[in-house]
Scaffold this active site. Structure first.
Site, PDB file in Angstrom:
ATOM      1  N   LYS A  65      36.395   9.745  -1.402  1.00 13.13           N
ATOM      2  CA  LYS A  65      35.900  11.120  -1.451  1.00 13.13           C
ATOM      3  C   LYS A  65      34.701  11.246  -0.526  1.00 13.13           C
ATOM      4  O   LYS A  65      33.821  10.393  -0.515  1.00 13.13           O
ATOM      5  CB  LYS A  65      35.504  11.513  -2.874  1.00 13.13           C
ATOM      6  CG  LYS A  65      35.120  12.994  -3.004  1.00 13.13           C
ATOM      7  CD  LYS A  65      34.846  13.383  -4.443  1.00 13.13           C
ATOM      8  CE  LYS A  65      33.494  12.895  -4.920  1.00 13.13           C
ATOM      9  NZ  LYS A  65      33.144  13.416  -6.253  1.00 13.13           N
ATOM     10  N   ARG A 108      36.133  15.877 -13.257  1.00  8.32           N
ATOM     11  CA  ARG A 108      35.929  14.487 -13.678  1.00  8.32           C
ATOM     12  C   ARG A 108      34.519  14.272 -14.218  1.00  8.32           C
ATOM     13  O   ARG A 108      34.289  13.451 -15.096  1.00  8.32           O
ATOM     14  CB  ARG A 108      36.271  13.512 -12.550  1.00  8.32           C
ATOM     15  CG  ARG A 108      35.480  13.621 -11.240  1.00  8.32           C
ATOM     16  CD  ARG A 108      34.119  12.969 -11.330  1.00  8.32           C
ATOM     17  NE  ARG A 108      33.683  12.422 -10.061  1.00  8.32           N
ATOM     18  CZ  ARG A 108      32.412  12.321  -9.716  1.00  8.32           C
ATOM     19  NH1 ARG A 108      31.439  12.793 -10.509  1.00  8.32           N
ATOM     20  NH2 ARG A 108      32.080  11.768  -8.565  1.00  8.32           N
ATOM     21  N   GLN A 136      28.981  23.392 -12.622  1.00  5.03           N
ATOM     22  CA  GLN A 136      29.244  22.211 -13.437  1.00  5.03           C
ATOM     23  C   GLN A 136      29.221  22.511 -14.925  1.00  5.03           C
ATOM     24  O   GLN A 136      29.933  21.894 -15.716  1.00  5.03           O
ATOM     25  CB  GLN A 136      28.240  21.110 -13.103  1.00  5.03           C
ATOM     26  CG  GLN A 136      28.524  19.788 -13.788  1.00  5.03           C
ATOM     27  CD  GLN A 136      29.910  19.250 -13.480  1.00  5.03           C
ATOM     28  OE1 GLN A 136      30.213  18.953 -12.337  1.00  5.03           O
ATOM     29  NE2 GLN A 136      30.757  19.131 -14.488  1.00  5.03           N
ATOM     30  N   ASP A 157      19.118  28.942 -17.685  1.00  2.73           N
ATOM     31  CA  ASP A 157      19.168  28.708 -16.241  1.00  2.73           C
ATOM     32  C   ASP A 157      17.994  29.446 -15.617  1.00  2.73           C
ATOM     33  O   ASP A 157      17.539  30.466 -16.155  1.00  2.73           O
ATOM     34  CB  ASP A 157      20.495  29.226 -15.665  1.00  2.73           C
ATOM     35  CG  ASP A 157      20.745  28.729 -14.244  1.00  2.73           C
ATOM     36  OD1 ASP A 157      21.562  27.811 -14.081  1.00  2.73           O
ATOM     37  OD2 ASP A 157      20.127  29.263 -13.301  1.00  2.73           O
ATOM     38  N   VAL A 158      17.492  28.930 -14.500  1.00  3.80           N
ATOM     39  CA  VAL A 158      16.405  29.628 -13.811  1.00  3.80           C
ATOM     40  C   VAL A 158      16.854  31.017 -13.388  1.00  3.80           C
ATOM     41  O   VAL A 158      16.039  31.931 -13.247  1.00  3.80           O
ATOM     42  CB  VAL A 158      15.910  28.830 -12.588  1.00  3.80           C
ATOM     43  CG1 VAL A 158      15.179  27.574 -13.024  1.00  3.80           C
ATOM     44  CG2 VAL A 158      17.056  28.492 -11.649  1.00  3.80           C
ATOM     45  N   GLY A 217      22.472  15.999 -13.795  1.00  2.49           N
ATOM     46  CA  GLY A 217      21.954  16.457 -12.507  1.00  2.49           C
ATOM     47  C   GLY A 217      21.468  15.376 -11.555  1.00  2.49           C
ATOM     48  O   GLY A 217      21.661  15.477 -10.343  1.00  2.49           O
ATOM     49  N   ASP A 219      21.490  12.519  -9.286  1.00  5.65           N
ATOM     50  CA  ASP A 219      22.488  11.702  -8.606  1.00  5.65           C
ATOM     51  C   ASP A 219      21.982  11.161  -7.281  1.00  5.65           C
ATOM     52  O   ASP A 219      22.751  10.780  -6.410  1.00  5.65           O
ATOM     53  CB  ASP A 219      23.778  12.510  -8.384  1.00  5.65           C
ATOM     54  CG  ASP A 219      23.543  13.753  -7.532  1.00  5.65           C
ATOM     55  OD1 ASP A 219      22.383  14.039  -7.182  1.00  5.65           O
ATOM     56  OD2 ASP A 219      24.538  14.444  -7.218  1.00  5.65           O
ATOM     57  N   LYS A 223      15.460  12.282  -8.172  1.00  6.89           N
ATOM     58  CA  LYS A 223      15.900  13.364  -9.049  1.00  6.89           C
ATOM     59  C   LYS A 223      15.636  12.992 -10.503  1.00  6.89           C
ATOM     60  O   LYS A 223      15.789  11.848 -10.901  1.00  6.89           O
ATOM     61  CB  LYS A 223      17.383  13.667  -8.843  1.00  6.89           C
ATOM     62  CG  LYS A 223      17.690  14.390  -7.541  1.00  6.89           C
ATOM     63  CD  LYS A 223      19.138  14.858  -7.483  1.00  6.89           C
ATOM     64  CE  LYS A 223      19.413  15.687  -6.258  1.00  6.89           C
ATOM     65  NZ  LYS A 223      20.806  16.214  -6.246  1.00  6.89           N
TER      66      LYS A 223
END
Length: 322
Positions: A65, A108, A136, A157-158, A217, A219, A223
């Site tokens: 991928k 997934r 997501q 959410d913001v 989140g 990744d 982060k």
């Protein structure tokens, strides 16, 4: 020989969350047993995002991928994440299919959280909080709905508009949904965080005993969505230890020396394979650190390829002149 081309619309026609969960759970088990090949992600890092290559092999399935993450893309009318997946025949290397990988990525990732929650969340979980209500969040909800009888969703959410849209989506499934602030969303049985944040959004004081957290989140290095104190008092399960140490939710705490490799309880595959126990008491806090594994992508790509062939979906083309 021809290569099957599958667009996002094609993938949507053949892929279900129930089947994705089954395929991904098997992939985790094989990974824990050492029956997969999955080199580390290769990153190209840019000013506004990155590209990453993710190859994998498992049980006669192989592929790669190529996926981006550009948090500012929505301002340009583009998704934050876009992916293309090449599915190969391991025996010959022939590209059996080239398919949209964005929808597969979302499915997934959701499937992994559903699996983790099955083993790590309390069985009587009813209230589900969401921090981050982008693309997501939808597949996270769909996966969790396969495992639990969800009574209420708390959405933050913001962008209040994103949270309201997500809440309406959940209500379509007969689930009560409210838009709220981040603190209120954390007052739940299962919390899902799916943001590109580089500083903690979820405070330790907001997390009660018995909560399970799917931290989605983080990744990439730097982060972070959870305050380190949460990790220090939680049972931490990762999808892959090396990836998590490098760029998962635990990466910042590890870099600061607050967490060590040996503080990580298990991989999800070890729990799925029965090598380690999942939740052991109703009051423990559990965290699933999901970085996203190439074996998940290839397991689902195989499912998509086989179903597309059965259902005669997609376009076959001749790529090579032989």
């Amino acid at each position: 020989m021809k290569t099957l081309i599958l667009t996002e619309s094609d993938v949507k026609k053949v892929l279900t969350m129930k089947e994705a969960i089954e395929a991904v759970e098997k992939a985790f088990e094989l990974h824990a047993k050492g029956l997969t090949q999955m080199p580390p992600k290769v990153y190209l890092t840019f000013e506004k995002g990155d590209l990453r290559a993710m190859p994998a092999y498992l049980e006669g399935k192989a592929g790669i991928k190529w996926v981006n993450s550009h948090p500012e893309n929505p301002k340009k009318g583009l998704p934050t994440v876009m992916a293309v997946l090449i599915y190969n025949d391991p025996e010959t290397g022939f590209p059996l299919a080239i398919m949209d990988g964005t929808y597969i990525t979302n499915f997934r990732t959701g499937a992994a959280s559903g699996i983790a929650s099955k083993y790590l969340a309390r069985k009587d979980s009813k209230i589900f909080g969401f921090i981050g209500c982008g693309r997501q969040a939808y597949t996270q909800f769909l996966a969790l709905k396969e495992v639990f009888d969800i009574e209420m969703v708390k959405a933050y959410d913001v962008s209040r508009q994103n949270a309201e849209k997500f809440a309406r989506f959940c209500e379509n499934f007969g689930v009560s949904a409210v838009v709220c602030e981040a603190k209120e969303a954390c007052d739940c049985d299962v919390l899902t965080t799916a943001t590109p944040s580089r500083k903690p959004i979820v405070k330790a004081e907001w997390i009660k005993e018995g909560t399970h957290i799917n931290a989605i989140g983080a990744d990439a290095p730097g982060k972070q969505e959870l305050e380190e104190e949460i990790l220090l008092k939680a049972k931490i399960v990762v999808d892959d230890l090396e990836q998590a140490l490098h760029g998962g939710e635990i990466n910042v705490a590890v870099a600061k020396g607050l967490l060590k490799r040996e503080d990580i309880y298990a991989t999800l595959g070890e729990i799925v394979a029965g090598m380690k126990r999942g939740r052991e008491s109703d009051d423990e806090i559990t965290v699933f650190d999901s970085t996203g594994l190439a074996i998940q992508d290839i397991a689902v790509a195989d499912l998509v390829f086989r179903k597309a062939k059965e259902m005669d979906v997609g376009l076959e083309i001749k790529l090579f002149d032989f």
